[in-house]
Write a protein that holds these residues in place. Structure first.
Motif, PDB file in Angstrom:
ATOM      1  N   ASN A 406       0.803  -1.220   0.000  1.00 18.61           N
ATOM      2  CA  ASN A 406       0.000   0.000   0.000  1.00 18.61           C
ATOM      3  C   ASN A 406       0.834   1.267   0.000  1.00 18.61           C
ATOM      4  O   ASN A 406       0.641   2.158   0.806  1.00 18.61           O
ATOM      5  CB  ASN A 406      -0.953   0.018   1.198  1.00 18.61           C
ATOM      6  N   THR A 407       1.798   1.264  -0.831  1.00 19.56           N
ATOM      7  CA  THR A 407       2.626   2.463  -0.918  1.00 19.56           C
ATOM      8  C   THR A 407       2.607   2.958  -2.354  1.00 19.56           C
ATOM      9  O   THR A 407       2.263   2.218  -3.279  1.00 19.56           O
ATOM     10  CB  THR A 407       4.080   2.163  -0.515  1.00 19.56           C
ATOM     11  N   ILE A 408       2.988   4.201  -2.520  1.00 16.69           N
ATOM     12  CA  ILE A 408       2.907   4.839  -3.836  1.00 16.69           C
ATOM     13  C   ILE A 408       4.316   4.997  -4.410  1.00 16.69           C
ATOM     14  O   ILE A 408       5.233   5.422  -3.715  1.00 16.69           O
ATOM     15  CB  ILE A 408       2.245   6.224  -3.733  1.00 16.69           C
ATOM     16  N   LEU A 409       4.437   4.663  -5.672  1.00 18.82           N
ATOM     17  CA  LEU A 409       5.733   4.786  -6.349  1.00 18.82           C
ATOM     18  C   LEU A 409       6.110   6.248  -6.504  1.00 18.82           C
ATOM     19  O   LEU A 409       5.273   7.069  -6.887  1.00 18.82           O
ATOM     20  CB  LEU A 409       5.640   4.139  -7.728  1.00 18.82           C
ATOM     21  N   LEU A 410       7.351   6.547  -6.225  1.00 20.00           N
ATOM     22  CA  LEU A 410       7.795   7.915  -6.503  1.00 20.00           C
ATOM     23  C   LEU A 410       9.275   7.916  -6.867  1.00 20.00           C
ATOM     24  O   LEU A 410      10.009   6.969  -6.612  1.00 20.00           O
ATOM     25  CB  LEU A 410       7.529   8.859  -5.328  1.00 20.00           C
ATOM     26  N   THR A 411       9.689   9.008  -7.457  1.00 22.88           N
ATOM     27  CA  THR A 411      11.119   9.212  -7.674  1.00 22.88           C
ATOM     28  C   THR A 411      11.456  10.604  -7.193  1.00 22.88           C
ATOM     29  O   THR A 411      10.596  11.486  -7.172  1.00 22.88           O
ATOM     30  CB  THR A 411      11.500   9.029  -9.144  1.00 22.88           C
ATOM     31  N   HIS A 412      12.662  10.783  -6.748  1.00 21.82           N
ATOM     32  CA  HIS A 412      13.042  12.090  -6.219  1.00 21.82           C
ATOM     33  C   HIS A 412      14.515  12.338  -6.488  1.00 21.82           C
ATOM     34  O   HIS A 412      15.226  11.466  -6.989  1.00 21.82           O
ATOM     35  CB  HIS A 412      12.717  12.197  -4.737  1.00 21.82           C
ATOM     36  N   ASP A 413      14.949  13.487  -6.107  1.00 23.04           N
ATOM     37  CA  ASP A 413      16.300  13.914  -6.457  1.00 23.04           C
ATOM     38  C   ASP A 413      17.328  13.303  -5.528  1.00 23.04           C
ATOM     39  O   ASP A 413      18.029  13.991  -4.802  1.00 23.04           O
ATOM     40  CB  ASP A 413      16.369  15.440  -6.434  1.00 23.04           C
ATOM     41  N   VAL A 414      17.388  12.011  -5.518  1.00 23.79           N
ATOM     42  CA  VAL A 414      18.396  11.293  -4.740  1.00 23.79           C
ATOM     43  C   VAL A 414      19.079  10.343  -5.715  1.00 23.79           C
ATOM     44  O   VAL A 414      18.411   9.755  -6.556  1.00 23.79           O
ATOM     45  CB  VAL A 414      17.733  10.496  -3.599  1.00 23.79           C
ATOM     46  N   ALA A 415      20.368  10.226  -5.604  1.00 25.99           N
ATOM     47  CA  ALA A 415      21.085   9.371  -6.552  1.00 25.99           C
ATOM     48  C   ALA A 415      20.717   7.913  -6.327  1.00 25.99           C
ATOM     49  O   ALA A 415      20.539   7.475  -5.186  1.00 25.99           O
ATOM     50  CB  ALA A 415      22.577   9.565  -6.389  1.00 25.99           C
ATOM     51  N   SER A 416      20.627   7.171  -7.411  1.00 30.74           N
ATOM     52  CA  SER A 416      20.259   5.766  -7.294  1.00 30.74           C
ATOM     53  C   SER A 416      21.467   4.956  -6.836  1.00 30.74           C
ATOM     54  O   SER A 416      22.597   5.425  -6.931  1.00 30.74           O
ATOM     55  CB  SER A 416      19.741   5.261  -8.630  1.00 30.74           C
ATOM     56  N   PRO A 417      21.262   3.735  -6.349  1.00 35.50           N
ATOM     57  CA  PRO A 417      22.378   2.977  -5.756  1.00 35.50           C
ATOM     58  C   PRO A 417      23.576   2.801  -6.691  1.00 35.50           C
ATOM     59  O   PRO A 417      24.710   3.022  -6.284  1.00 35.50           O
ATOM     60  CB  PRO A 417      21.750   1.629  -5.425  1.00 35.50           C
TER      61      PRO A 417
END
Lengths: 755, 1034
Positions: A406-417
């Motif tokens: 029950n969570t929503i997908l998001l992307t933000h200004d954080v570098a990916s792994p």
């Protein structure tokens, strides 16, 4: 390129209004000073018949052995099976030769059920009419021999030279091994030889342009050329060879002293353009048309093509099971290139990565290639204009809810792994998503070649999923998995280069009963049609793209420099029980002599150029021109079929040199005749004196000359080596260690059973 | 096909003779300067006399330079003055490191310090930079580490160093003038050529900095000039002048090729023209064969012998200068390293017997020694890794045993290791044996490659998979004894695994992070033989007395060293394939699609871009010539007589020569996969300008009847080029500009100089001077150059050292992905060692009389972190390590791998070390590292984890680390972080492979530090090329 003295003189001639005799045509009938019409037409006829018979014998000898799938029969047998079953497949080679195999298979009643999966699969058990399928390349391979003979004969070489060149192909182990199997090269080599033959015949008609024979050979040249490059793209080398010859010929025709007016020249030009460019290209396209017509069903090649293309194939999943997606649906999203599903699970990103960067510590979003309940996402509208139950259209804004958490997908200004330049994807609880983070969760649907307002459908709806706020596209790759904390799954991140083709996703299915219901209500879909040229263009570009990508290593791959001196072979097939093997290897003596001849030719040509330059006439003008223009043409053909391979990045094998070897055989015949006649003349000059010399020449011309002696000697060695290497060519009989070692003339030949 | 052959000459009619193209070197084609002598020659030979019954209609008059008019000299003088003014103006600006000065300045430093380095370019120009710098008083201290580093405060004589390329740039102007004059052009044309060269922004920008291209272009121009003069002398073959210019051409070729390998294209050009000349001579029956051979040998000696000799001489100087160990060592073979001070391997016992402790080196690659360490393969058998490791280390030591491992009693005769003997190799430190089995190789995909591991545990005698057979390679081994039994260094052998028949093998394939990017070792059933050949370098046996026979490497002679270096340069050059921010492909050059950002600071920037007018007109002139040639060939074939015109023949020949030069300096780049830059087009551009001028000469003479009109046209063209030059001047000189002017000047969207850098208004530049530099505003180049320093250069000079570092230093990670993460901490202390808190620091910063100094100390702590982010330190960490070791052993013994994994972090903080004294810094850090290493070895932490700590923190990371540490809320920082990390990883990629030292051997670790300190492997501003490192990409 050949630069004849005649060419140089033209302008001068005109000025001085002195006309020298019309320069002779490239292959104008030509009689040697020394040997005269020594051999009757009948002798040529007998020779070619014998050679052809031998060719058939050598090619068909024990053709049923081995009764197993050998080497690339895996591919080309399989393709024939696909043609017969009419299921769509994808390959980097054009369709002509494969169609021939398919045709032969169909003719003899092969049902296409056997798919040639592995080298060593048994034909007899699976009831495959493989002998008849192999008969096609064997026939073509055998017919190559008289064609080579014909080239030499039409180019006005004496019988010994013709026999020599033809035998060099006839008794060549590589030609034999390659053409006895279901492989494309027999067709390639045959068409290539035929093109040269037709072109030489065409040149013989150059004094009588626009006659029936002239047109016929022009068309046949074009036909031959189209067959070569409809078989494999190396056919373009043949095209180049003949193209250079034609340009040279046109340049000669353009010469003002040739007497053609510009309109007349234009006619010549147009005829050649039609016969050698337009017509071959149309034939090439024709094979593709046949290809598409035959392959009307969905098959293993679907995935290489666009959805529009796939829609033209019957039974394909895209038309069969594609349904529209509505807001509120639970769907799975699949990545087109890696086939991974968008996935999330309760694990979190670690606070700090190995390189010291920090993460959001949010819930992991990964790519996972297997069906899993964690791949389920509910799709919500991302703008107030749409509500649940609406169809999702191209350009819509939407949000994705991970059903299990029950969570929503998001992307933000954080570098990916793994990619510090790309954005991290994570999920947040619905509460957070609605408060403050809303903009991070909204994604835009950008369908591939989509029209505005086009509904999004499962399977067919290729699209980029772009984060509205940041302009990054959801992306994944499978070369660099996440570390253990991510369970080695694929990383999902936001790629700033939105237009990359690897950013494409599509909804794989709608979860639950909704899909079946919708499918039932869907109107019956018909197989669509796409204009032929559009289909062809799509396939053509895909073929080029995949051909360039063939760079993987193969244990038997070799580099072009190793070919002329045969330093590496290709192991086609082995059978431990009987110690039998097929190892593709040319006739070593044949190859080395033929390749050395090229060096001899270079020496002769250089000497000729230098003496000509110094005004010393060693050769008669005719002999000199033959060196440049006829033998030179063969050398050009050889170079054109060898040098371009140096620039190719893809994996190469010894059999790519077969056309080159054929050309070097032609050069061999020509050079041996030249040397024979020179020795002859020299001998005449030394022995005879005054007018006795002529008499001596005439006598010598009637009897056995130098050429015959040389040719007989060479043939003896050739046939012996052929016989010696026959066991590894025919794959029978098996050899003991001593036998293998006795054939391992070079340490680089990795023959099996050497221990 | 040479369609151009066979022109009709003048009104002469040639029937029985193959005619030849116009060629000034051709004795038959008359030109003004050689007419008199020609006629003399013709009279002698009946054949020639027959031909010369036509008169030359000389619309082309070429004068000999030796009687050039005084007026021309005056014009030349004036041009020279203009060129000086344009090219030397504000040469001292900018007073900081620009673009590739990073490399070439750095190389000068290495020459002065005598430290061996490896670069892909030949040494001449770099040597001269070093010489000029040395004469100017440069002491080799300043390190040219990054773009934007200040020269003034360091007292570098950079203006003098820049003066040398700048003067060579000026010298191109008279050269092009004289070349054009010599080839028969009018003075106005020569002035045009000189003017276009002066006002070519690109050539000018390139010549004002410490870069190789200006010397290169000068030498190319010199070659062209010499050759033109040589062609003029054809009538007087073997005269003094003839010899002078022939030898001059050869020398110029040698110079060109000794600067950059692009000079090979120049050699190809001269070679093609020489072959053509010889071919013409061959066809001239008045030249006797003997004479022809004289011609041939004269050219062979001058055009092959002189350049080759000169080139090799340069390398002799190069070797003589670089005698000390430096960062280039690792590229060279062990034999080569014997000739470098401090790198020579000690002599070692010659005989190898059972019980010998040996270091086994791979023969075909420079990968190093057969190595093992207490880490397991993550996949496959999960047994202990076997790798190749390039440095001497205790983990490279193996003990040779026979099958049963019987230890001989002391004093018994040694059993020598002979051909075909079966051995086991025991890794002493971990007490495991070299082992192979039918498991897929760790990285290589091929199914004929098997894994090699170290296997065993105390009390376990090993199994049959530990057996290897020694096969001596007789053809490679030196000396009879070495062919019979294994001798250190001299014997080359293969190790065949008995059970599977495969051979111990290694190739240039790096292991991933878990293998510390060391080289993969496998057991190969196929594969190339050289990769499976090994030899023993270090050897020691308790049974041998101290007087045992020893061997060492043989020192190679000059030729061997020269040849080896050439090969290494070639492979390194070919390996420079990763993309660079400012690289471009050859297709974009003739249309000037994009420039290169050289430098940016203080609202100014230097951007390499050509003068579009000059640039496009040269491209047009070349296309025009090609069209002209095609047309004239077709017309000739149709019987037209254009070739009767002397001017047409002259245009065809002389422009054809230059277009050939252009093509040979341009087209080969298409075949190169390596990264290429706009400045690679400059030699071609020079030939383009020559082409343009020759074309101008032909067409103005044809269409502009009188000389005044021609002069007027020339002056107009010159003014236009000067005007266009002035538009782009701010980019070339790094001068003030406004945003509006900048935007207006962008002819193409792809010209990516950053207009936002500039002020809105020129008046805003007032009040700024070079010494007063503002600290604000982003620097346009920051994407390429992560670390432009923005400190006031004046302050440190004036004030007394007082306190502590204002910034944190973060050590570099060689790969950006190795297990240990590095944390940097900033501490501020006063001169008494008290730690200051943030407020105090802020307060101090505001005071005028305070100076902050950066100093470093590397302190290493171990800390573990599990996959849930929990952190363990000290004893707890040790305990968990113990658990992990036990776990690993279980896994090795076939147990099921559980999820307990560790990521180790190494904390690193900075404190007290004087930055300004780099030498003392080196020593100090070394000491520190030593200490650290020792403790770590004691506490038995994974050896590889410590590696990263040994690196000296580098300046350029400061911005990044500062952001991380000092920035408040993580949310706000993230964006910056993501951006900033990018260049960081990019830098990390450029680390040389020498970086990865292992702490087992403190000496090696020192070596690592040493190397690091003077390494040029820094953020790559441009030609990553120049940096040899480029080992591994993320």
């Amino acid at each position: 390129m050949a630069e004849s003295p005649a060419l140089r003189q033209r302008a001068g001639k005109k000025k001085a209004t002195i006309t020298t005799p019309e320069p002779e045509d490239l292959t104008a009938p030509y009689t040697k000073v020394t040997s005269g019409p020594k051999y009757s037409k009948k002798a040529y006829g007998i020779a070619v018949t014998v050679l052809t018979a031998l060719a058939f014998i050598t090619r068909f000898y024990r053709i049923s052995h081995p009764a197993e799938v050998v080497f690339d029969e895996v591919h080309f047998g399989k393709f024939a099976a696909y043609y017969i079953q009419r299921t769509y497949f994808f390959d980097v080679h054009p369709p002509f030769a494969k169609l021939l195999f398919g045709f032969v298979g169909w003719l003899i009643g092969f049902d296409g059920e056997f798919k040639f999966e592995n080298i060593g699969d048994d034909y007899v058990k699976n009831n495959v009419p493989y002998v008849l399928m192999r008969a096609l390349p064997a026939t073509l391979g055998a017919l190559t021999v008289p064609i080579v003979f014909g080239i030499m004969q039409e180019a006005n070489y004496g019988l010994p030279a013709c026999v020599l060149a033809a035998s060099w192909v006839l008794f060549d182990n590589a030609h034999i091994a390659e053409t006895r199997l279901i492989l494309l090269d027999a067709c390639l080599v045959f068409s290539m030889a035929f093109s040269i033959y037709a072109y030489v015949c065409f040149m013989r008609h150059s004094k009588t342009p626009f006659t029936r024979g002239w047109w016929m050979w022009l068309m046949l040249t074009g036909l031959g050329l189209s067959s070569v490059f409809s078989t494999k793209y190396v056919g373009l080398f043949t095209y180049f060879t003949i193209g250079v010859g034609v340009l040279f010929d046109l340049w000669r025709l353009l010469d003002v002293n040739h007497g053609l007016t510009l309109p007349q020249f234009g006619k010549h030009f147009a005829a050649r353009a039609w016969g050698l460019i337009i017509m071959p290209f149309c034939i090439y396209l024709f094979w593709f048309w046949v290809h598409f017509t035959v392959l009307s069903k969905s098959g293993p090649g679907d995935d290489f093509m666009s959805p529009e293309f796939q829609a033209t194939l019957s039974d394909n999943p895209l038309t069969a099971s594609s349904v529209p997606v509505y807001y509120g649906d639970v769907i799975t999203l699949q990545h087109k290139d890696t086939k991974a599903f968008l996935h999330s699970h309760p694990g979190r990103y670690p606070l700090r990565y190995e390189d010291g960067r920090v993460s959001s510590q949010g819930q992991q979003v990964t790519g996972y290639p297997f069906d899993d309940i964690n791949n389920h996402w509910r799709i919500h509208p991302g703008s107030p204009v749409r509500v649940a139950g609406d169809a999702i259209l191209n350009g819509d804004l939407f949000k994705l809810e991970h059903v299990q958490t029950n969570t929503i997908l998001l992307t933000h200004d954080v570098a990916s792994p793994n990619y510090p330049t790309n954005q991290e994807f994570t999920t947040v609880p619905i509460v957070d998503a609605n408060a403050g983070r809303f903009n991070d969760t909204v994604f835009e649907l950008r369908m591939e070649k989509g029209k505005p307002g086009q509904p999004w459908r499962t399977k067919a709806g290729l699209a980029r999923i772009v984060a509205k706020q940041y302009g990054v596209a959801m992306w994944t790759q499978n070369t660099k998995p996440l570390p253990d904390w991510g369970f080695k799954q694929q990383e999902i991140n936001g790629n700033k280069a939105i237009t990359q083709p690897s950013n494409i996703w599509y909804p794989a299915s709608v979860v639950g009963p909704a899909e079946a219901e919708r499918l039932a209500t869907e109107p019956k879909k018909e197989v669509k049609t796409v204009p032929f040229l559009k289909k062809w263009w799509e396939l053509q570009t895909a073929m080029i793209r995949h051909n360039n990508a063939l760079t993987s290593e193969h244990p038997y791959a070799s580099w072009p420099g190793s070919w002329p001196f045969l330093s590496r072979g290709v192991s086609f097939w082995t059978k431990d029980a009987t110690r039998e093997q097929i190892y593709l290897l040319g006739n070593p003596v044949g190859w080395i002599i033929a390749s050395s001849t090229l060096a001899v030719y270079a020496g002769i040509a250089l000497a000729q150029a230098l003496t000509e330059r110094r005004g010393v006439k060693v050769l008669s003008e005719r002999d000199g021109r033959r060196i440049w223009e006829v033998t030179g043409f063969f050398v050009l053909a050889w170079a054109a079929h060898w040098i371009p391979f140096w620039g190719m990045g893809r994996q190469l094998f010894l059999h790519h040199y077969l056309p080159g070897h054929l050309c070097s055989s032609l050069v061999l015949g020509a050079v041996v005749e030249f040397i024979g006649s020179r020795i002859h003349e020299k001998a005449a000059r030394i022995i005879g004196n005054g007018h006795d010399a002529r008499k001596f020449k005439e006598e010598m011309a009637r009897g056995v000359g130098m050429e015959e002696v040389m040719v007989t000697g060479l043939l003896g060695v050739l046939v012996w080596t052929f016989w010696w290497f026959a066991p590894v060519t025919y794959g029978t009989p098996g050899l003991d260690v001593e036998g293998v070692l006795g054939r391992k003339w070079m340490s680089t030949w990795d023959l099996h059973f050497a221990k | 096909m040479d369609f151009g052959c066979g022109p009709v000459k003048g009104k002469r009619v040639i029937i029985d003779e193959p005619s030849r193209p116009y060629n000034p070197s051709d004795p038959d084609s008359d030109t003004g300067s050689t007419m008199a002598s020609k006629d003399a020659v013709s009279n002698k030979s009946t054949k020639s006399a027959k031909r010369s019954n036509g008169t030359t209609t000389g619309s082309v008059k070429s004068q000999s330079l030796f009687n050039m008019l005084g007026k021309d000299w005056q014009i030349l003088g004036a041009l020279l003055a203009v060129a000086m003014a344009v090219r030397l103006y504000k040469l001292s600006q900018p007073s900081s490191v620009v673009f590739d000065e990073v490399h070439f300045g750095g190389f000068a430093r290495k020459y002065i310090n005598g430290k061996f380095f490896m670069d892909v370019h030949p040494p001449l120009a770099k040597l001269l930079f070093a010489l000029v710098g040395y004469l100017g008083g440069y002491d080799g201290e300043f390190d040219f580490k990054e773009i934007g580093k200040d020269y003034l405060s360091a007292g570098v004589p950079y203006v003098i160093m820049r003066l040398y390329p700048a003067l060579l740039g000026v010298a191109v102007v008279p050269l092009i003038f004289l070349t054009l004059k010599a080839s028969g052009c009018a003075t106005t044309t020569a002035v045009l050529g000189a003017g276009f060269t002066i006002f070519e922004n690109g050539l000018m920008t390139q010549s004002r900095h410490i870069l190789l291209d200006s010397p290169l272009i000068f030498c190319t121009a010199l070659t062209s000039f010499m050759w033109t003069m040589f062609e003029r002398q054809q009538a007087n073959a073997f005269s003094g002048r003839w010899w002078t210019f022939l030898a001059g051409t050869g020398l110029a070729l040698g110079l060109t090729a000794s600067i950059k390998w692009v000079g090979l294209f120049t050699i190809a050009w001269i070679g093609a023209l020489t072959v053509h000349q010889l071919w013409n001579l061959l066809g001239d029956l008045s030249v006797s064969p003997r004479k022809w051979f004289n011609h041939f040998f004269a050219r062979a000696i001058c055009l092959i012998g002189i350049p080759v000799g000169f080139y090799m001489f340069m390398f002799a100087i190069h070797f003589a200068c670089l005698t000390n160990s430096g960062d280039g060592d690792a590229f060279m073979s062990p034999e080569f390293q014997q000739t470098i001070n401090g790198k020579a391997a000690p002599a070692t016992a010659a005989d190898v017997a059972f019980g010998s402790k040996v270091a086994i080196r791979h023969w075909n690659t420079n990968g190093g020694y057969l190595h093992s360490h207490p880490h397991a393969y993550p996949d496959g058998s999960k047994q202990q890794q076997i790798t190749l490791y390039p440095h001497r280390d205790d983990n490279n030591v193996w003990e040779i045993h026979n099958e049963t491992e019987i230890v001989l009693p002391d004093g018994s005769a040694p059993i020598y290791l002979e051909d075909k003997m079966v051995i086991k190799l025991r890794h002493i430190l971990t007490d495991k044996r070299l082992h192979s089995h039918d498991v897929k190789a760790p990285v290589s995909e091929a199914d004929w490659q098997h894994e090699v591991s170290a296997y065993g545990f105390p009390g376990f005698a090993g199994d049959a998979n530990d057996f290897f057979r020694v096969e001596i390679q007789k053809d490679l081994s030196r000396g009879d004894l070495a062919k019979k039994r294994v001798r250190a260094i001299d014997t080359k052998f293969r190790l065949i695994h008995i059970m599977t028949g495969c051979a111990l093998f290694s190739h240039k394939q790096k292991l991933p992070d878990w293998g510390f990017e060391q080289q993969e070792v496998t057991c190969a059933k196929q594969g190339t033989k050289p990769n499976s050949i090994w030899y023993i370098e270090g050897n020691e046996n308790p049974h041998f007395g101290p007087d045992a026979e020893t061997v060492s490497y043989r020192k190679p002679g000059f030729l061997a060293k020269f040849w080896e270096l050439q090969k290494v340069m070639w492979t390194t050059n070919a390996g420079l394939v990763e993309s660079h921010n400012w690289d471009s492909r050859p297709t974009s050059w003739p249309i000037l699609k994009r420039g290169i950002n050289f430098w940016g600071k203080d609202h100014r920037q230097i951007y390499l871009i050509g003068n579009p007018l000059v640039w496009y007109s040269t491209t047009a002139a070349i296309l025009l010539y090609i069209a002209f040639k095609a047309l004239i060939a077709l017309r000739w074939q149709r019987g037209y007589t254009d070739y009767q015109h002397e001017a047409v023949r002259h245009y065809d020949w002389s422009v054809g020569t230059n277009v050939l030069g252009w093509a040979l300096h341009y087209l080969p780049f298409f075949l190169m996969a390596r990264q290429l830059f706009l400045h690679h087009y400059f030699p071609a551009l020079y030939f383009g300008i020559l082409t343009l001028c020759q074309g101008w000469d032909f067409f103005t003479k044809k269409f502009l009847g009188n000389a005044q009109a021609r002069s007027a046209a020339t002056i107009l063209a010159l003014m236009a080029s000067a005007y266009v030059f002035s538009i782009y001047m701010p980019l070339s000189y790094g001068g003030p500009w406004t945003k509006a002017q900048c935007e207006k000047s962008k002819l193409m969207k792809t010209w990516d100089f950053d207009c936002q850098t500039f002020h809105d208004d020129m008046s805003m530049y007032l009040g700024e001077s070079s010494s007063q530099v503002s600290v604000k505003g982003p620097v346009p180049t920051s994407t390429t150059v992560p670390s432009t320093q923005r400190q006031d250069p004046q302050v440190p000079v004036q004030q007394k050292p007082l306190a502590m570092p204002p910034v944190a230093q973060q050590p570099q990670q060689p790969s950006g992905q190795s297990p240990p993460a590095v944390v940097s901490k900033v501490e501020y202390r006063d001169q008494f060692g008290n730690i200051l808190n943030d407020e105090q620091v802020e307060a101090l910063k505001k005071q005028q009389n305070v100076i902050f100094e950066t100093s470093y100390k590397t302190e290493t702590k171990t800390r573990g972190q599990d996959q849930y982010g929990r952190v363990y330190e000290g004893e707890e960490f040790e305990r968990i390590k113990e658990l992990e070791r036990m776990h690993a052993e279980q896994v090795a013994a076939g147990g099921d791998p559980s999820k307990l994994t560790f990521v180790e972090t190494v904390q690193n903080s900075a404190s007290e070390m004087e930055q300004s004294e780099s030498k003392s810094r080196e020593t100090k850090v070394v000491t520190e590292t030593k200490k650290v290493t020792k403790t770590l070895t004691e506490s038995s932490v994974h050896t590889e984890t410590v590696i990263e700590t040994e690196e000296i923190p580098e300046m350029h990371t400061e911005t990044v680390s500062q952001t991380v540490i000092q920035g408040g809320e993580p949310e706000g920082v993230r964006g910056t972080l993501a951006e900033a990390q990018n260049p960081l990883t990019a830098e990390a990629e450029n680390m040389p492979k020498g970086e990865k030292t292992e702490p087992h051997d403190a000496k090696m670790a020192m070596g690592g530090v040493d190397r690091q300190v003077d390494d040029a492997a820094f953020p790559e501003p441009a030609e990553g090329s120049e940096v040899p490192a480029a080992e591994e990409t993320a």
